[in-house]
Design a protein around this motif. Structure first.
Motif, PDB file in Angstrom:
ATOM      1  N   THR A   2       0.841  -1.200   0.000  1.00 14.00           N
ATOM      2  CA  THR A   2       0.000   0.000   0.000  1.00 14.00           C
ATOM      3  C   THR A   2       0.872   1.244   0.000  1.00 14.00           C
ATOM      4  O   THR A   2       1.988   1.252   0.532  1.00 14.00           O
ATOM      5  CB  THR A   2      -0.919   0.046   1.235  1.00 14.00           C
ATOM      6  OG1 THR A   2      -0.119   0.003   2.426  1.00 14.00           O
ATOM      7  CG2 THR A   2      -1.891  -1.114   1.228  1.00 14.00           C
ATOM      8  N   PHE A   3       0.364   2.312  -0.604  1.00 15.30           N
ATOM      9  CA  PHE A   3       1.065   3.589  -0.621  1.00 15.30           C
ATOM     10  C   PHE A   3       0.390   4.538   0.370  1.00 15.30           C
ATOM     11  O   PHE A   3      -0.841   4.535   0.525  1.00 15.30           O
ATOM     12  CB  PHE A   3       1.038   4.191  -2.027  1.00 15.30           C
ATOM     13  CG  PHE A   3       1.774   3.360  -3.038  1.00 15.30           C
ATOM     14  CD1 PHE A   3       3.165   3.343  -3.067  1.00 15.30           C
ATOM     15  CD2 PHE A   3       1.079   2.573  -3.950  1.00 15.30           C
ATOM     16  CE1 PHE A   3       3.849   2.570  -3.997  1.00 15.30           C
ATOM     17  CE2 PHE A   3       1.747   1.799  -4.877  1.00 15.30           C
ATOM     18  CZ  PHE A   3       3.138   1.792  -4.900  1.00 15.30           C
ATOM     19  N   ILE A  13       5.575  13.151   2.388  1.00 18.24           N
ATOM     20  CA  ILE A  13       6.505  12.076   2.060  1.00 18.24           C
ATOM     21  C   ILE A  13       5.720  10.868   1.563  1.00 18.24           C
ATOM     22  O   ILE A  13       4.817  10.374   2.245  1.00 18.24           O
ATOM     23  CB  ILE A  13       7.349  11.651   3.283  1.00 18.24           C
ATOM     24  CG1 ILE A  13       7.920  12.892   3.999  1.00 18.24           C
ATOM     25  CG2 ILE A  13       8.452  10.690   2.863  1.00 18.24           C
ATOM     26  CD1 ILE A  13       8.796  13.749   3.138  1.00 18.24           C
ATOM     27  N   LEU A  14       6.085  10.392   0.383  1.00 13.41           N
ATOM     28  CA  LEU A  14       5.475   9.189  -0.167  1.00 13.41           C
ATOM     29  C   LEU A  14       6.157   7.965   0.441  1.00 13.41           C
ATOM     30  O   LEU A  14       7.382   7.845   0.429  1.00 13.41           O
ATOM     31  CB  LEU A  14       5.634   9.160  -1.695  1.00 13.41           C
ATOM     32  CG  LEU A  14       5.150   7.899  -2.418  1.00 13.41           C
ATOM     33  CD1 LEU A  14       3.640   7.724  -2.274  1.00 13.41           C
ATOM     34  CD2 LEU A  14       5.544   7.940  -3.897  1.00 13.41           C
ATOM     35  N   THR A  15       5.365   7.059   1.008  1.00 16.33           N
ATOM     36  CA  THR A  15       5.904   5.818   1.572  1.00 16.33           C
ATOM     37  C   THR A  15       5.152   4.628   1.005  1.00 16.33           C
ATOM     38  O   THR A  15       4.032   4.759   0.498  1.00 16.33           O
ATOM     39  CB  THR A  15       5.806   5.786   3.108  1.00 16.33           C
ATOM     40  OG1 THR A  15       4.420   5.784   3.495  1.00 16.33           O
ATOM     41  CG2 THR A  15       6.513   6.983   3.731  1.00 16.33           C
ATOM     42  N   CYS A  16       5.785   3.477   1.124  1.00 15.26           N
ATOM     43  CA  CYS A  16       5.171   2.237   0.650  1.00 15.26           C
ATOM     44  C   CYS A  16       5.325   1.182   1.740  1.00 15.26           C
ATOM     45  O   CYS A  16       6.428   0.963   2.260  1.00 15.26           O
ATOM     46  CB  CYS A  16       5.832   1.765  -0.636  1.00 15.26           C
ATOM     47  SG  CYS A  16       5.143   0.243  -1.285  1.00 15.26           S
ATOM     48  N   THR A  17       4.220   0.551   2.101  1.00 13.86           N
ATOM     49  CA  THR A  17       4.241  -0.509   3.098  1.00 13.86           C
ATOM     50  C   THR A  17       4.030  -1.848   2.403  1.00 13.86           C
ATOM     51  O   THR A  17       3.032  -2.042   1.698  1.00 13.86           O
ATOM     52  CB  THR A  17       3.137  -0.302   4.154  1.00 13.86           C
ATOM     53  OG1 THR A  17       3.290   0.988   4.746  1.00 13.86           O
ATOM     54  CG2 THR A  17       3.217  -1.371   5.226  1.00 13.86           C
ATOM     55  N   THR A  18       4.976  -2.770   2.590  1.00 16.20           N
ATOM     56  CA  THR A  18       4.892  -4.072   1.943  1.00 16.20           C
ATOM     57  C   THR A  18       3.977  -4.995   2.744  1.00 16.20           C
ATOM     58  O   THR A  18       3.549  -4.668   3.865  1.00 16.20           O
ATOM     59  CB  THR A  18       6.284  -4.713   1.831  1.00 16.20           C
ATOM     60  OG1 THR A  18       6.807  -4.912   3.139  1.00 16.20           O
ATOM     61  CG2 THR A  18       7.222  -3.815   1.052  1.00 16.20           C
ATOM     62  N   LEU A  85       0.587   3.100  -8.568  1.00 16.58           N
ATOM     63  CA  LEU A  85       1.254   4.249  -7.973  1.00 16.58           C
ATOM     64  C   LEU A  85       0.899   5.565  -8.664  1.00 16.58           C
ATOM     65  O   LEU A  85       0.655   6.577  -7.990  1.00 16.58           O
ATOM     66  CB  LEU A  85       2.779   4.057  -7.994  1.00 16.58           C
ATOM     67  CG  LEU A  85       3.540   5.234  -7.384  1.00 16.58           C
ATOM     68  CD1 LEU A  85       4.539   4.781  -6.346  1.00 16.58           C
ATOM     69  CD2 LEU A  85       4.255   6.040  -8.473  1.00 16.58           C
ATOM     70  N   ILE A  86       0.871   5.586  -9.978  1.00 20.56           N
ATOM     71  CA  ILE A  86       0.670   6.839 -10.708  1.00 20.56           C
ATOM     72  C   ILE A  86      -0.659   7.504 -10.339  1.00 20.56           C
ATOM     73  O   ILE A  86      -0.685   8.706 -10.020  1.00 20.56           O
ATOM     74  CB  ILE A  86       0.780   6.618 -12.227  1.00 20.56           C
ATOM     75  CG1 ILE A  86       2.161   6.072 -12.595  1.00 20.56           C
ATOM     76  CG2 ILE A  86       0.522   7.919 -12.975  1.00 20.56           C
ATOM     77  CD1 ILE A  86       3.318   6.963 -12.194  1.00 20.56           C
ATOM     78  N   PRO A  87      -1.790   6.766 -10.332  1.00 22.09           N
ATOM     79  CA  PRO A  87      -3.045   7.416  -9.897  1.00 22.09           C
ATOM     80  C   PRO A  87      -2.951   7.953  -8.464  1.00 22.09           C
ATOM     81  O   PRO A  87      -3.485   9.028  -8.165  1.00 22.09           O
ATOM     82  CB  PRO A  87      -4.081   6.298  -9.995  1.00 22.09           C
ATOM     83  CG  PRO A  87      -3.512   5.334 -10.983  1.00 22.09           C
ATOM     84  CD  PRO A  87      -2.038   5.385 -10.785  1.00 22.09           C
ATOM     85  N   PHE A  88      -2.270   7.222  -7.575  1.00 15.10           N
ATOM     86  CA  PHE A  88      -2.127   7.672  -6.185  1.00 15.10           C
ATOM     87  C   PHE A  88      -1.299   8.952  -6.122  1.00 15.10           C
ATOM     88  O   PHE A  88      -1.656   9.911  -5.416  1.00 15.10           O
ATOM     89  CB  PHE A  88      -1.461   6.567  -5.351  1.00 15.10           C
ATOM     90  CG  PHE A  88      -1.325   6.909  -3.891  1.00 15.10           C
ATOM     91  CD1 PHE A  88      -2.369   6.661  -3.002  1.00 15.10           C
ATOM     92  CD2 PHE A  88      -0.169   7.499  -3.398  1.00 15.10           C
ATOM     93  CE1 PHE A  88      -2.250   6.990  -1.651  1.00 15.10           C
ATOM     94  CE2 PHE A  88      -0.036   7.829  -2.055  1.00 15.10           C
ATOM     95  CZ  PHE A  88      -1.087   7.572  -1.175  1.00 15.10           C
ATOM     96  N   PHE A  93       0.072  14.688  -5.317  1.00 14.25           N
ATOM     97  CA  PHE A  93       1.161  15.578  -5.713  1.00 14.25           C
ATOM     98  C   PHE A  93       0.841  16.188  -7.082  1.00 14.25           C
ATOM     99  O   PHE A  93       0.165  15.563  -7.906  1.00 14.25           O
ATOM    100  CB  PHE A  93       2.491  14.810  -5.825  1.00 14.25           C
ATOM    101  CG  PHE A  93       2.964  14.191  -4.544  1.00 14.25           C
ATOM    102  CD1 PHE A  93       3.832  14.876  -3.697  1.00 14.25           C
ATOM    103  CD2 PHE A  93       2.561  12.908  -4.179  1.00 14.25           C
ATOM    104  CE1 PHE A  93       4.282  14.290  -2.518  1.00 14.25           C
ATOM    105  CE2 PHE A  93       2.993  12.322  -3.002  1.00 14.25           C
ATOM    106  CZ  PHE A  93       3.858  13.021  -2.173  1.00 14.25           C
ATOM    107  N   ASP A  94       1.335  17.376  -7.295  1.00 21.69           N
ATOM    108  CA  ASP A  94       1.171  18.009  -8.606  1.00 21.69           C
ATOM    109  C   ASP A  94       2.341  17.589  -9.492  1.00 21.69           C
ATOM    110  O   ASP A  94       3.462  18.087  -9.343  1.00 21.69           O
ATOM    111  CB  ASP A  94       1.131  19.531  -8.472  1.00 21.69           C
ATOM    112  CG  ASP A  94       0.890  20.218  -9.818  1.00 21.69           C
ATOM    113  OD1 ASP A  94       0.638  19.502 -10.813  1.00 21.69           O
ATOM    114  OD2 ASP A  94       0.978  21.460  -9.884  1.00 21.69           O
ATOM    115  N   VAL A  95       2.088  16.651 -10.388  1.00 19.56           N
ATOM    116  CA  VAL A  95       3.139  16.176 -11.300  1.00 19.56           C
ATOM    117  C   VAL A  95       2.763  16.460 -12.751  1.00 19.56           C
ATOM    118  O   VAL A  95       3.307  15.854 -13.675  1.00 19.56           O
ATOM    119  CB  VAL A  95       3.389  14.665 -11.103  1.00 19.56           C
ATOM    120  CG1 VAL A  95       4.018  14.392  -9.754  1.00 19.56           C
ATOM    121  CG2 VAL A  95       2.087  13.867 -11.267  1.00 19.56           C
TER     122      VAL A  95
END
Length: 557
Positions: A2-3, A13-18, A85-88, A93-95
């Protein structure tokens, strides 16, 4: 997996939990943009028009830093291994500046069928020395298997690009002759699209390779010939005909394939599946139809431009067996059988008795691989790459059932294993009916295309003469600032030569003399040396242009 977003003051801060609870940080929690800039500087190439292959998108901040640090002509190709990830990220974030940048190409698993082929299409010989491989912090730990896949795909793409360029360099004269001769035979021939009305998806197709294991199956194929479509690779044709087996189709790709494959007069009566670069002798005397498909050359784009005739592109490269499998993919064949696709040395042999290469022996670069029966066999780097490419295509098309009927040879992952006897006896295939009555040839006036092609090339050559005079007169005394417009002009000409269909024959023909130059043109070096390299390259193009125009005029006669 999960992101999440962790907020520290003004920082997000973007994090990822396995799944096991491990937390990976995909953005910096200190000094906004500082570590991103350090990361980007470590990867920044001094090469003009550098191409960056980046593993991971993250929150976009590292990509933004790379954009700022890289040359204005650089291209950044990103492979994001997690499609979620990209939709999240776009939600938090403004990318938009990154995703909208013309220098950025974003690839994700759900939008990519064959990553190696996709990446190969992005690697230009001109930019080969300027390739940079980048990985976002923590990504290769978080996505270890995906990173291995990305690295292997990129390695394969680089090998394919170099192999293709080296082949074109070594066979440049023959390739040009083949293209021009086959172009003259195109009108009145057929697109591979027409085969969809002949070979239906329900028809089983046997791809017959020329490996040594073919010998044991020849009698079964002969007796049961019409229970499945027999699609033979070119090197297997002599062996089949020697045993009175006429395949329903053969496929040939190699521009310098041995004429021995086509010497038997019966070959003229076998329908052929070929790209325009194939050996010209194939198309010279034909009684059966010839089905063309688009290969890696752009020359066939001229048919689209002048006559709206579009040749389908097969998902293929490398070996002729891979091209045969790509044809099955195109035809949506449900059941594909492989026989003689051994991809390994068997008792010092790589080909069946009667084939054009039956005397091939083992070599010093062989490596151990697993055989279909668990035995240890040996292969070479080329056959090893062919096997990996075939396995990748099989993996990408789970809707196809692929069965390896060879009783020895390399284990091809993703295939079932059976025998040709079991295939014929237990599956009880009924006789196939190949009906060619509804196929329609495409027709066009080759003189219209060739005349306009000559005019365009002549105009380009005249302009090139003027540019070369300017370059040669200024090569020795320009400073960097004064040289920039000339370098940009030369570079635009090179890009035009490499990227335009009507210049392709000139590019191919020149490769024997220009390939080393092409790989150095965009190096950041002494200004006078750089201009001198452009002058040498364009001078060779000018000479080649005159030669090609003369060959094309002969075709009009």
């Amino acid at each position: 997996m999960t992101f999440n977003i962790e907020e520290i003051g003004e920082l997000k801060i973007l994090t990822c939990t396995t799944d096991d609870g491990s937390i990976f940080q995909l953005g910096s929690r200190y000094h906004k943009d500082k570590y991103q800039k350090i990361w980007a500087q470590n990867y920044t190439s001094s090469y003009s028009h550098a191409v960056y292959f980046v593993f991971g998108f993250g929150d976009g901040s590292y990509i933004r830093a790379l954009l700022e640090a890289a040359d204005e002509n650089a291209h950044i190709i990103i492979y994001e291994p997690n499609s979620e990830l990209i939709p999240f990220v776009t939600e938090h974030f403004d990318v938009s500046d990154i995703l909208g940048d013309k220098h950025i190409l974003l690839l994700a698993p759900d939008a990519v069928n064959n990553l190696a082929q996709q990446l190969a299409g992005k690697i230009s010989l001109l930019d080969f020395s300027g390739i940079q491989i980048c990985k976002l912090p923590n990504y290769h730990h978080l996505f270890k298997e995906e990173y291995d896949y990305f690295a292997n795909a990129l390695s394969t793409a680089a090998q394919l690009t170099l192999a293709s360029s080296n082949s074109a360099k070594n066979m440049s004269e023959t390739i040009v002759e083949n293209i021009l001769a086959n172009f003259a035979k195109l009108s009145g021939s057929y697109s591979i699209e027409e085969l969809t009305s002949v070979i239906t998806p329900d028809m089983p197709v046997i791809i017959v390779g020329a490996g040594p294991s073919l010998n044991a199956s020849l009698e079964y194929i002969r007796v049961n010939r019409d229970k499945a479509v027999i699609l033979a690779v070119d090197t297997a044709v002599p062996s089949l005909l020697k045993h009175d087996i006429t395949p329903h189709f053969f496929i040939s790709v190699d521009p310098i394939k041995e004429e021995f494959c086509f010497e038997d007069p019966r070959v003229a009566d076998i329908p052929a599946i070929v790209p325009i670069v194939c050996r010209k002798v194939i198309c010279e005397k034909r009684n059966a139809p010839t089905f063309f498909y688009a290969s890696s050359v752009r020359f066939c784009d001229l048919l689209e431009y002048y006559y709206k005739i579009s040749l389908p592109v097969l998902d293929a490269e490398s070996s002729v067996a891979n091209h045969a499998f790509a044809a099955c993919i195109f035809l949506q064949t449900k059941n594909v059988y492989l026989i003689g696709v051994d991809l390994a040395f068997l008792n010092g042999k790589t080909h069946a008795v009667g084939s054009s290469k039956e005397n091939d022996t083992n070599n010093t670069t062989s490596t151990e691989i697993e055989g279909v029966n668990g035995e240890i066999l040996y292969t070479d780097p080329q056959m090893h790459m062919y096997r990996e490419l075939l396995e990748e295509r099989i993996r990408l098309h789970p809707e196809m059932e692929v069965t390896n009927l060879s009783q020895t040879g390399a284990k091809i992952h993703g295939t079932k294993h059976s025998t040709i006897r079991e295939m014929y006896e237990t599956q009880k295939h009924t006789a196939i009916n190949l009906d060619f009555s509804n196929i329609k040839p495409f027709t066009f006036d080759k003189k219209v295309i060739m005349s306009d092609l000559i005019n365009k090339q002549t105009d380009f050559n005249n302009k090139l003469h003027a540019v070369l005079s300017k370059v040669k007169n200024n090569a020795s005394f320009l400073n960097d600032k004064e040289a920039l417009p000339i370098i940009e002009l030369c570079d635009s000409l090179v890009s035009f030569i490499l990227g335009t269909a009507f210049m392709e024959l000139i590019h191919i023909k020149s490769l024997a003399n220009t390939m080393p130059l092409l790989m150095k043109l965009r190096e950041n070096c002494d200004t006078s040396l750089r201009i001198s390299r452009y002058a040498d390259y364009l001078s060779e193009i000018q000479k080649t242009c005159n030669e090609i125009i003369q060959k094309e005029k002969e075709l009009l006669e």
